[in-house]
Structure formats: structure tokens, C-alpha cells
Scaffold this motif. Sequence first.
Motif, mmCIF file in Angstrom:
data_model
loop_
_atom_site.group_PDB
_atom_site.id
_atom_site.type_symbol
_atom_site.label_atom_id
_atom_site.label_comp_id
_atom_site.label_asym_id
_atom_site.label_seq_id
_atom_site.Cartn_x
_atom_site.Cartn_y
_atom_site.Cartn_z
ATOM 1 N N ARG A 30 4.834 -4.449 11.499
ATOM 2 C CA ARG A 30 3.997 -5.152 10.521
ATOM 3 C C ARG A 30 3.782 -6.606 10.939
ATOM 4 N NH1 ARG A 30 2.896 -0.611 9.774
ATOM 5 N NH2 ARG A 30 3.359 0.553 7.905
ATOM 6 N N ALA A 117 -3.328 -3.754 3.575
ATOM 7 C CA ALA A 117 -3.326 -2.328 3.250
ATOM 8 C C ALA A 117 -2.017 -1.677 3.697
ATOM 9 C CB ALA A 117 -4.507 -1.636 3.908
ATOM 10 N N GLU A 118 -1.546 -2.047 4.887
ATOM 11 C CA GLU A 118 -0.288 -1.480 5.369
ATOM 12 C C GLU A 118 0.893 -1.939 4.518
ATOM 13 O OE1 GLU A 118 0.380 0.785 7.658
ATOM 14 O OE2 GLU A 118 -1.752 1.061 8.030
ATOM 15 N N LYS A 120 0.790 -2.807 1.390
ATOM 16 C CA LYS A 120 0.683 -2.123 0.095
ATOM 17 C C LYS A 120 1.159 -0.684 0.222
ATOM 18 C CE LYS A 120 -2.381 -1.117 -3.686
ATOM 19 N NZ LYS A 120 -3.301 -0.061 -3.870
ATOM 20 N N ALA A 121 0.802 -0.025 1.320
ATOM 21 C CA ALA A 121 1.254 1.351 1.536
ATOM 22 C C ALA A 121 2.774 1.406 1.687
ATOM 23 C CB ALA A 121 0.582 1.944 2.773
ATOM 24 N N ASP A 122 3.334 0.412 2.385
ATOM 25 C CA ASP A 122 4.792 0.354 2.520
ATOM 26 C C ASP A 122 5.465 0.141 1.177
ATOM 27 O OD1 ASP A 122 4.438 0.639 5.223
ATOM 28 O OD2 ASP A 122 4.771 -1.487 5.690
ATOM 29 N N ASP A 124 4.264 0.898 -1.774
ATOM 30 C CA ASP A 124 4.118 2.101 -2.592
ATOM 31 C C ASP A 124 5.080 3.200 -2.147
ATOM 32 O OD1 ASP A 124 2.137 0.824 -4.002
ATOM 33 O OD2 ASP A 124 0.474 1.807 -2.943
ATOM 34 N N MET A 125 5.325 3.305 -0.830
ATOM 35 C CA MET A 125 6.220 4.325 -0.323
ATOM 36 C C MET A 125 7.672 4.005 -0.718
ATOM 37 S SD MET A 125 6.893 5.685 3.595
ATOM 38 C CE MET A 125 5.513 4.752 4.132
#
Length: 127
Positions: A30, A117-118, A120-122, A124-125
Motif C-alpha cells: 500500500r 480504493a485499496e 477502503k477495501a482493506d 472493509d475486509m
Amino acid sequence: MEKSAASQAPGLIASLAGVAKNTIGLLLSRLELASCELAEARNHALRLLAVFALALVAGLFTVTYASVTVVYLAWDALGWKILPIMTAGFLVLAAGLLLYARALLRQGKLSLPATMAELKADRDMLL
């Protein structure tokens, strides 16, 4: 019983070490993505600044020469009234250019869309 507890302990420690290793790897990837995007955003900002500065200088010369020409040609017909007319025209032009510059900035080239975006995806995961 002691034998099974002893055999599970190295597995648990190894699993935690693996999770820590993967987490560090994720953070490093990241950071690499963010640094690439920041470099790209910096290049876009510098290019925008250089183009804006050159356009400003050229525009100022153009406005100056055009204004002098119009005032000279219209002075006999309008006299001093040409000066407020020219001022109003330049005010409208400046407002239009500011709105255009604002629209260019809203296109989002200076934001970091892939990194955000990455992240946020992290998030959320993990949550």
C-alpha cells in the motif's frame, strides 16, 4: 495432554508470525502504491502549474495589447466610457476562467483514487 499442547504452540506462533508477515507485506504494498500515486499527482500538479504560469503571461500580454488597441480605436467615439466597458468585459472573462479552472480541479487528477480504493477495501475486509 502435554504433548498435544506442545505441538499446538509452535503452530499458533507460526500462524501469528505468518499473519504479521502478511500484514507487513500488505502495508508495504500500500505504501508503494501511495508513493507511485503521489509522484504521479506531483507531476500533474507541476505540469498544471507550469501551463498556468505560461498561459497567464501570454494572456496578460494579449490582454494588454488588445486593451490598448480597443481603447485607442474607440476613444473618439466613446471617450472615457470605453474604460468601464472594457473593465466589465474583463471581469466576465476572469469569472469564466475561474469557473473553468475549478472544473478542471474537480476532475480528480490530484486525488489518489487507486490508493484510497485499496485502503477502503482493506478497511472493509478487516472490519
